[in-house]
Design a protein around this motif. Sequence first.
Motif, PDB file in Angstrom:
ATOM      1  N   PRO C  31      64.196  55.301-101.294  1.00 18.39           N
ATOM      2  CA  PRO C  31      64.379  54.580-102.553  1.00 18.39           C
ATOM      3  C   PRO C  31      65.553  55.149-103.348  1.00 18.39           C
ATOM      4  O   PRO C  31      65.844  56.351-103.245  1.00 18.39           O
ATOM      5  N   PRO C  32      66.210  54.319-104.124  1.00 16.17           N
ATOM      6  CA  PRO C  32      67.362  54.765-104.913  1.00 16.17           C
ATOM      7  C   PRO C  32      66.932  55.448-106.206  1.00 16.17           C
ATOM      8  O   PRO C  32      65.794  55.287-106.661  1.00 16.17           O
ATOM      9  N   GLY C  33      67.846  56.197-106.773  1.00 17.14           N
ATOM     10  CA  GLY C  33      67.651  56.716-108.120  1.00 17.14           C
ATOM     11  C   GLY C  33      66.817  57.978-108.210  1.00 17.14           C
ATOM     12  O   GLY C  33      66.432  58.389-109.301  1.00 17.14           O
ATOM     13  N   ILE C  34      66.553  58.599-107.068  1.00 16.82           N
ATOM     14  CA  ILE C  34      65.751  59.829-107.086  1.00 16.82           C
ATOM     15  C   ILE C  34      66.695  61.023-107.222  1.00 16.82           C
ATOM     16  O   ILE C  34      67.623  61.188-106.431  1.00 16.82           O
ATOM     17  N   ALA C  35      66.436  61.841-108.211  1.00 18.58           N
ATOM     18  CA  ALA C  35      67.282  63.011-108.450  1.00 18.58           C
ATOM     19  C   ALA C  35      67.059  64.039-107.346  1.00 18.58           C
ATOM     20  O   ALA C  35      65.921  64.439-107.083  1.00 18.58           O
ATOM     21  N   ILE C  36      68.127  64.442-106.684  1.00 16.56           N
ATOM     22  CA  ILE C  36      68.001  65.434-105.615  1.00 16.56           C
ATOM     23  C   ILE C  36      69.341  66.107-105.381  1.00 16.56           C
ATOM     24  O   ILE C  36      70.402  65.472-105.487  1.00 16.56           O
ATOM     25  N   ASP C  37      69.303  67.399-105.117  1.00 16.09           N
ATOM     26  CA  ASP C  37      70.497  68.068-104.608  1.00 16.09           C
ATOM     27  C   ASP C  37      70.055  69.141-103.618  1.00 16.09           C
ATOM     28  O   ASP C  37      68.874  69.276-103.315  1.00 16.09           O
ATOM     29  N   GLU C  38      71.005  69.895-103.104  1.00 14.44           N
ATOM     30  CA  GLU C  38      70.689  70.853-102.046  1.00 14.44           C
ATOM     31  C   GLU C  38      69.631  71.866-102.490  1.00 14.44           C
ATOM     32  O   GLU C  38      68.847  72.349-101.676  1.00 14.44           O
ATOM     33  N   SER C  39      69.616  72.154-103.776  1.00 10.01           N
ATOM     34  CA  SER C  39      68.664  73.176-104.235  1.00 10.01           C
ATOM     35  C   SER C  39      67.216  72.694-104.162  1.00 10.01           C
ATOM     36  O   SER C  39      66.289  73.502-104.237  1.00 10.01           O
ATOM     37  N   ASP C  40      67.025  71.377-104.031  1.00 11.86           N
ATOM     38  CA  ASP C  40      65.663  70.869-103.829  1.00 11.86           C
ATOM     39  C   ASP C  40      65.214  71.023-102.380  1.00 11.86           C
ATOM     40  O   ASP C  40      64.026  70.937-102.073  1.00 11.86           O
ATOM     41  N   ILE C  41      66.171  71.171-101.511  1.00 10.07           N
ATOM     42  CA  ILE C  41      65.863  71.190-100.075  1.00 10.07           C
ATOM     43  C   ILE C  41      65.829  72.616 -99.535  1.00 10.07           C
ATOM     44  O   ILE C  41      64.993  72.973 -98.705  1.00 10.07           O
ATOM     45  N   GLN C  42      66.751  73.435-100.034  1.00 11.81           N
ATOM     46  CA  GLN C  42      66.933  74.767 -99.442  1.00 11.81           C
ATOM     47  C   GLN C  42      65.659  75.623 -99.444  1.00 11.81           C
ATOM     48  O   GLN C  42      65.390  76.317 -98.448  1.00 11.81           O
ATOM     49  N   PRO C  43      64.853  75.593-100.498  1.00 11.44           N
ATOM     50  CA  PRO C  43      63.657  76.451-100.468  1.00 11.44           C
ATOM     51  C   PRO C  43      62.739  76.164 -99.281  1.00 11.44           C
ATOM     52  O   PRO C  43      62.135  77.084 -98.724  1.00 11.44           O
ATOM     53  N   TRP C  44      62.626  74.889 -98.896  1.00 11.67           N
ATOM     54  CA  TRP C  44      61.782  74.560 -97.746  1.00 11.67           C
ATOM     55  C   TRP C  44      62.421  75.050 -96.470  1.00 11.67           C
ATOM     56  O   TRP C  44      61.730  75.473 -95.533  1.00 11.67           O
ATOM     57  N   MET C  45      63.760  74.976 -96.415  1.00 10.75           N
ATOM     58  CA  MET C  45      64.474  75.508 -95.242  1.00 10.75           C
ATOM     59  C   MET C  45      64.221  77.005 -95.134  1.00 10.75           C
ATOM     60  O   MET C  45      64.003  77.538 -94.047  1.00 10.75           O
ATOM     61  N   ASP C  46      64.265  77.660 -96.271  1.00 12.29           N
ATOM     62  CA  ASP C  46      64.095  79.119 -96.272  1.00 12.29           C
ATOM     63  C   ASP C  46      62.695  79.509 -95.799  1.00 12.29           C
ATOM     64  O   ASP C  46      62.516  80.538 -95.147  1.00 12.29           O
ATOM     65  N   LYS C  47      61.737  78.665 -96.130  1.00  9.73           N
ATOM     66  CA  LYS C  47      60.359  78.950 -95.719  1.00  9.73           C
ATOM     67  C   LYS C  47      60.221  78.933 -94.197  1.00  9.73           C
ATOM     68  O   LYS C  47      59.428  79.680 -93.620  1.00  9.73           O
ATOM     69  N   ARG C  48      60.980  78.039 -93.555  1.00  9.11           N
ATOM     70  CA  ARG C  48      60.919  77.914 -92.099  1.00  9.11           C
ATOM     71  C   ARG C  48      61.887  78.853 -91.401  1.00  9.11           C
ATOM     72  O   ARG C  48      61.799  79.103 -90.197  1.00  9.11           O
ATOM     73  N   ARG C  49      62.846  79.365 -92.143  1.00 14.29           N
ATOM     74  CA  ARG C  49      63.954  80.129 -91.599  1.00 14.29           C
ATOM     75  C   ARG C  49      63.465  81.312 -90.755  1.00 14.29           C
ATOM     76  O   ARG C  49      62.522  82.001 -91.134  1.00 14.29           O
ATOM     77  N   PRO C  50      64.112  81.536 -89.628  1.00 15.41           N
ATOM     78  CA  PRO C  50      63.693  82.656 -88.772  1.00 15.41           C
ATOM     79  C   PRO C  50      64.146  83.987 -89.360  1.00 15.41           C
ATOM     80  O   PRO C  50      64.922  84.045 -90.317  1.00 15.41           O
ATOM     81  N   GLY C  51      63.605  85.031 -88.781  1.00 12.01           N
ATOM     82  CA  GLY C  51      64.128  86.364 -89.068  1.00 12.01           C
ATOM     83  C   GLY C  51      63.694  86.952 -90.386  1.00 12.01           C
ATOM     84  O   GLY C  51      64.330  87.868 -90.914  1.00 12.01           O
ATOM     85  N   GLN C  52      62.611  86.441 -90.963  1.00 10.92           N
ATOM     86  CA  GLN C  52      62.227  86.930 -92.275  1.00 10.92           C
ATOM     87  C   GLN C  52      61.186  88.056 -92.221  1.00 10.92           C
ATOM     88  O   GLN C  52      60.918  88.704 -93.211  1.00 10.92           O
ATOM     89  N   SER C  53      60.554  88.204 -91.082  1.00 14.45           N
ATOM     90  CA  SER C  53      59.639  89.339 -90.917  1.00 14.45           C
ATOM     91  C   SER C  53      59.665  89.720 -89.446  1.00 14.45           C
ATOM     92  O   SER C  53      60.257  89.015 -88.627  1.00 14.45           O
ATOM     93  N   ARG C  54      59.007  90.821 -89.105  1.00 11.82           N
ATOM     94  CA  ARG C  54      59.018  91.208 -87.702  1.00 11.82           C
ATOM     95  C   ARG C  54      58.128  90.275 -86.878  1.00 11.82           C
ATOM     96  O   ARG C  54      58.123  90.343 -85.648  1.00 11.82           O
ATOM     97  N   HIS C  55      57.396  89.375 -87.543  1.00 11.53           N
ATOM     98  CA  HIS C  55      56.480  88.507 -86.819  1.00 11.53           C
ATOM     99  C   HIS C  55      57.114  87.201 -86.357  1.00 11.53           C
ATOM    100  O   HIS C  55      56.446  86.358 -85.793  1.00 11.53           O
ATOM    101  N   THR C  56      58.379  87.042 -86.656  1.00 12.49           N
ATOM    102  CA  THR C  56      59.043  85.827 -86.182  1.00 12.49           C
ATOM    103  C   THR C  56      60.323  86.223 -85.451  1.00 12.49           C
ATOM    104  O   THR C  56      60.716  87.388 -85.440  1.00 12.49           O
ATOM    105  N   THR C  57      60.953  85.221 -84.844  1.00  9.85           N
ATOM    106  CA  THR C  57      62.156  85.510 -84.047  1.00  9.85           C
ATOM    107  C   THR C  57      63.223  86.205 -84.899  1.00  9.85           C
ATOM    108  O   THR C  57      63.343  85.946 -86.093  1.00  9.85           O
ATOM    109  N   GLN C  58      64.007  87.018 -84.255  1.00 14.66           N
ATOM    110  CA  GLN C  58      65.042  87.766 -84.969  1.00 14.66           C
ATOM    111  C   GLN C  58      66.385  87.045 -85.005  1.00 14.66           C
ATOM    112  O   GLN C  58      67.383  87.578 -85.466  1.00 14.66           O
ATOM    113  N   ARG C  59      66.396  85.789 -84.469  1.00 11.33           N
ATOM    114  CA  ARG C  59      67.635  85.015 -84.611  1.00 11.33           C
ATOM    115  C   ARG C  59      67.934  84.862 -86.094  1.00 11.33           C
ATOM    116  O   ARG C  59      67.055  84.526 -86.882  1.00 11.33           O
ATOM    117  N   ARG C  60      69.180  85.110 -86.468  1.00  9.74           N
ATOM    118  CA  ARG C  60      69.560  85.066 -87.895  1.00  9.74           C
ATOM    119  C   ARG C  60      70.300  83.770 -88.197  1.00  9.74           C
ATOM    120  O   ARG C  60      71.471  83.630 -87.875  1.00  9.74           O
TER     121      ARG C  60
END
Lengths: 356, 356, 356, 356
Positions: C31-60
């Motif tokens: 739908p049109p007119g929805i306010a969004i920029d990269e900062s709305d998306i990046q936090p979710w990317m960061d949540k999935r991002r690898p390499g954040q603890s020793r319990h996930t892959t170390q690919r950076r």
Amino acid sequence: MSYNSFGHLFRFTTWGESHGPALGAIVDGCPPGIAIDESDIQPWMDKRRPGQSRHTTQRREPDTVRIMSGVFEGKTTGTPIHLMVENVDQRSKDYSEIAAKYRPGHADFTYDAKYGFRDYRGGGRSSARETAARVAAGAVARKVLGDGIAIRAYLTELGGVAIDRDRFDDAAIDANDFFCPDPVAVGEWESAVDTARKDGNSLGAVAECIATGVPAGWGAPVYAKLDAELAAAMMSIHATKGVEIGNGFEAARITGRENADEMEPGNTGPRFLSNNAGGVLGGISNGDTIICRTAFKPTSSILTPLKTVTRDGEAAEISTKGRHDPCVGIRGVPVVEAMMALVLADQMLLHRAQCG
Amino acid sequence: MSYNSFGHLFRFTTWGESHGPALGAIVDGCPPGIAIDESDIQPWMDKRRPGQSRHTTQRREPDTVRIMSGVFEGKTTGTPIHLMVENVDQRSKDYSEIAAKYRPGHADFTYDAKYGFRDYRGGGRSSARETAARVAAGAVARKVLGDGIAIRAYLTELGGVAIDRDRFDDAAIDANDFFCPDPVAVGEWESAVDTARKDGNSLGAVAECIATGVPAGWGAPVYAKLDAELAAAMMSIHATKGVEIGNGFEAARITGRENADEMEPGNTGPRFLSNNAGGVLGGISNGDTIICRTAFKPTSSILTPLKTVTRDGEAAEISTKGRHDPCVGIRGVPVVEAMMALVLADQMLLHRAQCG
Amino acid sequence: MSYNSFGHLFRFTTWGESHGPALGAIVDGCPPGIAIDESDIQPWMDKRRPGQSRHTTQRREPDTVRIMSGVFEGKTTGTPIHLMVENVDQRSKDYSEIAAKYRPGHADFTYDAKYGFRDYRGGGRSSARETAARVAAGAVARKVLGDGIAIRAYLTELGGVAIDRDRFDDAAIDANDFFCPDPVAVGEWESAVDTARKDGNSLGAVAECIATGVPAGWGAPVYAKLDAELAAAMMSIHATKGVEIGNGFEAARITGRENADEMEPGNTGPRFLSNNAGGVLGGISNGDTIICRTAFKPTSSILTPLKTVTRDGEAAEISTKGRHDPCVGIRGVPVVEAMMALVLADQMLLHRAQCG
Amino acid sequence: MSYNSFGHLFRFTTWGESHGPALGAIVDGCPPGIAIDESDIQPWMDKRRPGQSRHTTQRREPDTVRIMSGVFEGKTTGTPIHLMVENVDQRSKDYSEIAAKYRPGHADFTYDAKYGFRDYRGGGRSSARETAARVAAGAVARKVLGDGIAIRAYLTELGGVAIDRDRFDDAAIDANDFFCPDPVAVGEWESAVDTARKDGNSLGAVAECIATGVPAGWGAPVYAKLDAELAAAMMSIHATKGVEIGNGFEAARITGRENADEMEPGNTGPRFLSNNAGGVLGGISNGDTIICRTAFKPTSSILTPLKTVTRDGEAAEISTKGRHDPCVGIRGVPVVEAMMALVLADQMLLHRAQCG
């Protein structure tokens, strides 16, 4: 992808062959709560029904439509609406000639080429009898669109004789056998069709379909353009060879200055000073009348003998007997209207989905 | 349903605006193992590229295409092929006039009516710059079709001046700035375009696209007709107003006897003695040359002042400055070819799916 | 049909391989007119991002997302939104072993069987790196759904150790490396994962995703059921083997009386006294919390040598070195949330289309 | 998008309500030339038919299927196959209680919430009677798949009592009223169902469906995964709450070493030493047996009075009289088989389309 469905959200699927027991359409995605019964559909079926004048095929089909599902206590339930029409007048005839020889202009050869064999009885699935199912579905689409949108088709040319737009009379359209809005042209068309029929020949026609009351904003800018959907809809009708929106090919022949539809302030938005665009700009309706023209080729089934080949690859001659329309474009008029209604109902739902 | 995708099995989706950082196409469903690299795509991009003669827009875009995915060690892997083109020459200009006033013939008003606002920089998503993505995708489609199928488009009319088919010279097409197959017409077209440009006016054109080598059997009898798909494809291109298959509207003006494409035994099936059908019978290819014509309206952006209204509903005048094609139909030629290739590749896969 | 798209009206298409230059998603139908920029998306990317603890892959991988189209002046325009993420840490390694031998549990053999060859670098298109594109698209879907709908996922089991629901603490979920809502279980899971990693082994997990605030009425009664769409969405994620709605398989083990979600009058309609249904009745949301559980198998890439065969059909052994998650289910949590958001946004538009 | 269709290329659409005149399925996209008549379909209908033992509903429906189109001279023509079943035993009863009160566990409330009203006669479109149309369509799918692919379903659990896999006897399945492969479990299930029926209660069940003979390579790596399609197919069946592929949720509870399906050279490619994957790796078939399990909740219609609310929002009690299955999972077995066949036929065509 579905080979026998059309539409995205307001989507219909047709089934049935010319000489099977019945044919029908399933209308899926219909909004709930719309009052409808068979009496809302039958008049459109009757308009397309064969055998109503000497200018159309003499096959006698009542084309009585029956709602098999999706309507409860007189209202649509939001579930699939199955509309069924029984075939009654499947004249028991000898199809051995059609079975053995490819009729020029028909799908006989291409069906065989694609599927390896075909139902040769009256064209099977390729028969324009399939359009009865479209007209039934189109009647539901009209109900979805509501009374604010009016859809109207008529012939503007028959056998190369065009109407005179200065004589355009809306009331005339239903007062003759040709859906002709020009009372003077009626006479010329009548003798042209009579001559063609007596000669074992046939004629083509151009049908124009207009829709008024369509709000600005329906359609989409790239591949689901309103005009692209209309083009696909009209070109999917049997015997069609061309589609125009607005001034169509004429647009290619005039200058940008002549073609420009200038605007001035209107009551509810811009008012266009002309409508060369046919109500569509950039794939989206502009609030003006939607205009679409479709070219129907002359009926391919003619009595005149034509060169052809047999299924076995032998040279042969064929002249197509049987009960055929001398000009299929005439009975194409209600079909064109149905397709316009079906496209618009689909676009209405698509627009509502994305833009609320 | 997808507003920015086209095709069923060989399906592409485009993204990007005229003045964004880039644009592109994702081609999904491509068969695996097809050898392809950027050098197979770039020549088609170059053909559509602006700024190559004084007869097209002077915007300078290299239109360098980059394969971002789906190709490994020089071959398609069957996964999505992303083709990206960066926008380079987004001239920093003042868009305040376009932002405030609706340009006649453009999607400005209809975009606003649909979405509530729009990216007014150079037309945003409605810019014909989107067709660069189609041409890139079309280059992949050509590879899928292989060398046995040849696709060729050219203009048959420009500014109302038609070619003389007796002078049709295939070799001439690429030897002039208009994709004109008639060496004599070139001169007339050149002066017509020069005059239009000097007058702040524009011209329309008709592009014909043919495909040879298509086997009999592609398409479907009812709603996925080959001709209906072509009609949708062509009518989805910017500035198109009409589509014809074979003899098109002419079919409506001649008799069934004249229109009949008679058949005789040929080497690999029936041979047609004429091709009014344009290679399609009953929605299915018949083995003859596929013929499709598309009408392009004259460029809507002209220097001549036109009446319009502002976003606020006030009467206004606008003359569209900027770098525009005096005849968009010229650069429509490679786009028409791309759409033909894309439709055929899709139909090839659809046919293989159902009929093996 | 599109092999790399999901959704009907709110539809996204992903592209890219594990070791290509980038990957991305096109979101169409927004739908049109929805306010969004990269900062709305990046936090979710960061949540999935690898390499954040020793319990996930170390690919950076920074997984920085860039909006390439479809957003203008901070708002969606209704046109395709292309979200692109560059691959940064494609460690240059020797893939000859993966290229030559099929890794058990991976798509190596089946890709070859389907396409004849494959991009063997890190799994190519079959790599779970594709889920980065889903998470980006899911962030847009959340914006479409608005603040009234909250989507939340967490693990309820890891390595066969289930949480104790009596200790469920919403605040705990983001306070540990496992999205674990049970603070006590965290310790057990930690040692289980450490042990598995040291053993060159791996563990599975079950992710539960809930959505609150979904109004009654989304979904459809037959094939576009809300639960069927969720099942397809979750089962399309890499390494998933099972999906449950509400009490899932437990429903098969209790009686109708026990399973019945009784109703009483509530403020805005019926209030359910239990939620075994998981918020879906007859394929349509009932206004209660949507509950969906997904089973992730243990990571197939383990250091332990396993029997396999080579591309040439010879017996072989393989142990998968490289940087792998010891439990892919952990990083599955944000992916499951994204798919829930994407399904709901699509259903919201579908419902609006048909029912206004 | 179509709410009442399933499948991409081999696509079927169903219509009809529990108490309308008839119901049916249109199968579109079927390859041509496949020998089929009603006698190929009726046995599967009979397997699902109600009233065959005291353990299923006593509604008496012959469920006689009629081919209305798409078959000519005993072979499919490639055009839509319409399969119609008349409703015969619509007991004229008083539906006023169902009309006024929402039955817990049924779609009554959610239908109203979505569409504003509903056909309350026997559940209308939400009745599991719709599955008769799936079984008819599934019979066509089996013909498309041919004799090399065998599909077989049975119950592995009923009322929480699981079969003992050591007693698995293929021959037993059709020798009892429960499609139970464990002759010993039959007795336990029988008394459980009898008890539930006498108590006015009901039971759930788990159905397992396997397909052998599926070649490696069907499916797709991302959103058209074979397992994702199966999940959607099974979750679209009435009363289902969970789907597993291979070892399903068990995979989440064992280690990667335990879960690995090792490979050794086989006659026609790799041979898997175990089949935890259930025949699908990375969304693509691996040549091993496809295994899918579906959880059916206990029948929601029970005689025990339950708390509910009326359409007017008043508190009420309801106990559902009428002719109901004490365990809907039993008659779910032929439906699960049909959905497996329909998914596989679709995947077969999709694979052929892309990979030739």
